[in-house]
Design an enzyme around this catalytic site. Structure first.
Site, PDB file in Angstrom:
ATOM      1  N   LYS A 229      12.685   1.518 -26.722  1.00  0.00           N
ATOM      2  CA  LYS A 229      13.846   2.373 -27.034  1.00  0.00           C
ATOM      3  C   LYS A 229      13.858   3.619 -26.153  1.00  0.00           C
ATOM      4  CE  LYS A 229      12.603   2.844 -31.389  1.00  0.00           C
ATOM      5  NZ  LYS A 229      11.342   2.054 -31.389  1.00  0.00           N
TER       6      LYS A 229
ATOM      7  N   ARG B  43      16.088   5.330 -39.864  1.00  0.00           N
ATOM      8  CA  ARG B  43      15.029   4.341 -39.947  1.00  0.00           C
ATOM      9  C   ARG B  43      14.891   3.767 -41.355  1.00  0.00           C
ATOM     10  NH1 ARG B  43      11.473   5.942 -35.510  1.00  0.00           N
ATOM     11  NH2 ARG B  43       9.541   4.821 -35.516  1.00  0.00           N
TER      12      ARG B  43
ATOM     13  N   ARG C  89       0.659   1.890 -23.184  1.00  0.00           N
ATOM     14  CA  ARG C  89       1.555   3.003 -22.831  1.00  0.00           C
ATOM     15  C   ARG C  89       0.756   4.276 -22.516  1.00  0.00           C
ATOM     16  NH1 ARG C  89       6.105   4.377 -26.976  1.00  0.00           N
ATOM     17  NH2 ARG C  89       4.348   4.378 -28.406  1.00  0.00           N
TER      18      ARG C  89
ATOM     19  N   ARG D  71      -0.774   8.411 -26.865  1.00  0.00           N
ATOM     20  CA  ARG D  71      -0.406   8.987 -28.167  1.00  0.00           C
ATOM     21  C   ARG D  71      -1.461   8.662 -29.218  1.00  0.00           C
ATOM     22  NH1 ARG D  71       5.810   7.338 -29.123  1.00  0.00           N
ATOM     23  NH2 ARG D  71       4.980   6.808 -31.171  1.00  0.00           N
TER      24      ARG D  71
ATOM     25  N   ARG E 284       2.471   0.334 -38.216  1.00  0.00           N
ATOM     26  CA  ARG E 284       3.838   0.723 -37.813  1.00  0.00           C
ATOM     27  C   ARG E 284       4.759  -0.493 -37.777  1.00  0.00           C
ATOM     28  NH1 ARG E 284       2.427   3.779 -32.425  1.00  0.00           N
ATOM     29  NH2 ARG E 284       4.676   3.718 -32.076  1.00  0.00           N
TER      30      ARG E 284
HETATM   31  P1  AP5 Z   1       8.807   2.773 -25.170  1.00  0.00           P
HETATM   32  O1  AP5 Z   1      10.106   2.866 -24.463  1.00  0.00           O
HETATM   33  O2  AP5 Z   1       7.915   3.955 -25.188  1.00  0.00           O
HETATM   34  O3  AP5 Z   1       9.030   2.179 -26.658  1.00  0.00           O
HETATM   35  P2  AP5 Z   1       9.687   2.802 -27.965  1.00  0.00           P
HETATM   36  O4  AP5 Z   1      10.526   1.743 -28.591  1.00  0.00           O
HETATM   37  O5  AP5 Z   1      10.346   4.114 -27.658  1.00  0.00           O
HETATM   38  O6  AP5 Z   1       8.365   2.965 -28.810  1.00  0.00           O
HETATM   39  P3  AP5 Z   1       7.840   4.104 -29.783  1.00  0.00           P
HETATM   40  O7  AP5 Z   1       6.389   3.746 -30.048  1.00  0.00           O
HETATM   41  O8  AP5 Z   1       8.083   5.491 -29.250  1.00  0.00           O
HETATM   42  O9  AP5 Z   1       8.673   3.848 -31.021  1.00  0.00           O
HETATM   43  P4  AP5 Z   1       8.384   4.216 -32.446  1.00  0.00           P
HETATM   44  O10 AP5 Z   1       9.663   3.923 -33.061  1.00  0.00           O
HETATM   45  O11 AP5 Z   1       7.199   3.605 -33.085  1.00  0.00           O
HETATM   46  O12 AP5 Z   1       7.888   5.746 -32.323  1.00  0.00           O
HETATM   47  P5  AP5 Z   1       8.557   7.126 -32.705  1.00  0.00           P
HETATM   48  O13 AP5 Z   1       8.063   8.107 -31.737  1.00  0.00           O
HETATM   49  O14 AP5 Z   1      10.010   6.975 -32.931  1.00  0.00           O
HETATM   50  O15 AP5 Z   1       8.013   1.508 -24.545  1.00  0.00           O
HETATM   51  C1  AP5 Z   1       6.704   1.165 -24.993  1.00  0.00           C
HETATM   52  C2  AP5 Z   1       5.860   0.737 -23.782  1.00  0.00           C
HETATM   53  O16 AP5 Z   1       6.340  -0.515 -23.296  1.00  0.00           O
HETATM   54  C3  AP5 Z   1       5.933   1.712 -22.580  1.00  0.00           C
HETATM   55  O17 AP5 Z   1       4.667   1.775 -21.986  1.00  0.00           O
HETATM   56  C4  AP5 Z   1       6.978   1.058 -21.633  1.00  0.00           C
HETATM   57  O18 AP5 Z   1       6.700   1.357 -20.262  1.00  0.00           O
HETATM   58  C5  AP5 Z   1       6.782  -0.431 -21.938  1.00  0.00           C
HETATM   59  N1  AP5 Z   1       8.037  -1.194 -21.869  1.00  0.00           N
HETATM   60  C6  AP5 Z   1       9.275  -0.814 -22.276  1.00  0.00           C
HETATM   61  N2  AP5 Z   1      10.169  -1.810 -22.110  1.00  0.00           N
HETATM   62  C7  AP5 Z   1       9.478  -2.859 -21.588  1.00  0.00           C
HETATM   63  C8  AP5 Z   1       9.847  -4.185 -21.190  1.00  0.00           C
HETATM   64  N3  AP5 Z   1      11.123  -4.624 -21.312  1.00  0.00           N
HETATM   65  N4  AP5 Z   1       8.877  -4.997 -20.703  1.00  0.00           N
HETATM   66  C9  AP5 Z   1       7.579  -4.557 -20.585  1.00  0.00           C
HETATM   67  N5  AP5 Z   1       7.173  -3.304 -20.930  1.00  0.00           N
HETATM   68  C10 AP5 Z   1       8.109  -2.475 -21.445  1.00  0.00           C
HETATM   69  O19 AP5 Z   1       7.915   7.407 -34.161  1.00  0.00           O
HETATM   70  C11 AP5 Z   1       6.558   7.767 -34.317  1.00  0.00           C
HETATM   71  C12 AP5 Z   1       6.312   8.088 -35.786  1.00  0.00           C
HETATM   72  O20 AP5 Z   1       7.106   9.232 -36.181  1.00  0.00           O
HETATM   73  C13 AP5 Z   1       6.681   6.996 -36.802  1.00  0.00           C
HETATM   74  O21 AP5 Z   1       5.637   6.052 -36.961  1.00  0.00           O
HETATM   75  C14 AP5 Z   1       6.926   7.837 -38.069  1.00  0.00           C
HETATM   76  O22 AP5 Z   1       5.720   8.221 -38.680  1.00  0.00           O
HETATM   77  C15 AP5 Z   1       7.598   9.088 -37.522  1.00  0.00           C
HETATM   78  N6  AP5 Z   1       9.076   8.968 -37.485  1.00  0.00           N
HETATM   79  C16 AP5 Z   1       9.867   8.977 -36.372  1.00  0.00           C
HETATM   80  N7  AP5 Z   1      11.166   8.837 -36.710  1.00  0.00           N
HETATM   81  C17 AP5 Z   1      11.208   8.751 -38.072  1.00  0.00           C
HETATM   82  C18 AP5 Z   1      12.254   8.564 -39.007  1.00  0.00           C
HETATM   83  N8  AP5 Z   1      13.553   8.455 -38.620  1.00  0.00           N
HETATM   84  N9  AP5 Z   1      11.936   8.489 -40.311  1.00  0.00           N
HETATM   85  C19 AP5 Z   1      10.657   8.616 -40.722  1.00  0.00           C
HETATM   86  N10 AP5 Z   1       9.593   8.773 -39.894  1.00  0.00           N
HETATM   87  C20 AP5 Z   1       9.877   8.849 -38.564  1.00  0.00           C
END
Ligand code: AP5
Length: 220
Positions: free
Chosen positions: A13, A88, A127, A160, A171
């Protein structure tokens, strides 16, 4: 234009949102990035969120909704905003709809980035990101040119704290329980499915086609 980006942890994402910003000039609001900023600054919200994030659970809705609503209104003016990681839960999605309705706005498109579970752990544990400019790499799929340093500013890349195998599995389970139901929620109005199992560039192609289609139909 208001874009909601759905997808499991590690689906790509954040990677794709950066490309939406470059092409359409939209603002990018990532709930995870905002929470990590709050933690770094040591705010009350950051302290409360820490335990949930480090164990792979969601931060409670009331905290998240209050945090995101402050950011969404100013960011949704002009070219619009892409919401990455919010909503979410069904409760967050309802709160978002209500707030947008009051402002005479709505979600224009919900992009659902689908990736098979067996690929997610590999994407997340490989990552690395730049603590200085926020650039994101993958040690196998999108590696930096020199070891573990950022191509843009030479800073040492970091992992991270919630990107360990054990937390990743929590997760992913949390995603299936609490976030996947949003696919049905948006199916009725604005859902576009994107196959996230393919290369980064191929995902981008599908995503731009979906957004161009929505913009074309709405005359944006
Ligand atoms: P990347 O683009 O970084 O993936 P992402 O989907 O953004 O992954 P996140 O881990 O950031 O998502 P998340 O939803 O768990 O975390 P968030 O920070 O929102 O890509 C991942 C890797 O793959 C990279 O190395 C990239 O280079 C590679 N890649 C990308 N596309 C590729 C492809 N097509 N092929 C191969 N490789 C590829 O949330 C973290 C925490 O915050 C949650 O667990 C929760 O505790 C809290 N939180 C956040 N938002 C909320 C909410 N709305 N409500 C409650 N808690 C929340």
């Amino acid at each position: 234009m208001i874009i909601v980006f759905l997808g499991p942890p590690g689906a790509g994402k954040g990677t794709q949102c950066k490309r939406l910003v470059e092409r359409y000039g939209v603002n990018h609001l990532s709930s995870g990035d905002i929470l990590r900023r709050e933690r770094k600054e040591g705010t009350e919200l950051g302290k409360e969120a820490q335990g949930y994030m480090d164990s792979g659970q969601l931060v409670p809705d009331d905290l998240i909704v209050a945090m995101m609503m402050k950011e969404i209104q100013p960011a949704s003016n002009g070219a619009g905003v892409v919401l990455d990681g919010f909503p979410r839960t069904i409760g967050q999605a309802r709160a978002l709809d209500e707030a947008l309705e009051k402002a005479g706005q709505r979600v224009d498109v919900a992009l659902n980035l689908g990736v098979d579970d067996d690929k997610l752990e590999q994407r997340i544990t490989g990552r690395r990101s730049c603590p200085s400019c926020g650039a994101v790499y993958h040690m196998a799929f999108n590696p930096p040119k020199n070891g573990e340093t950022c191509d843009k500013d030479g800073a040492s890349l970091v992992q991270r704290s919630d990107d360990t195998s054990e937390v990743v599995r929590h997760r992913i389970a949390t995603y299936h329980e609490q976030t996947a139901p949003l696919i049905d929620f948006y199916e009725k109005s604005s859902l576009h499915n994107i196959d996230g199992n393919v290369s980064i560039d191929d995902v981008t192609g599908q995503m731009f086609a979906a957004v161009d289609d929505v913009k074309g139909k709405a005359g944006m």
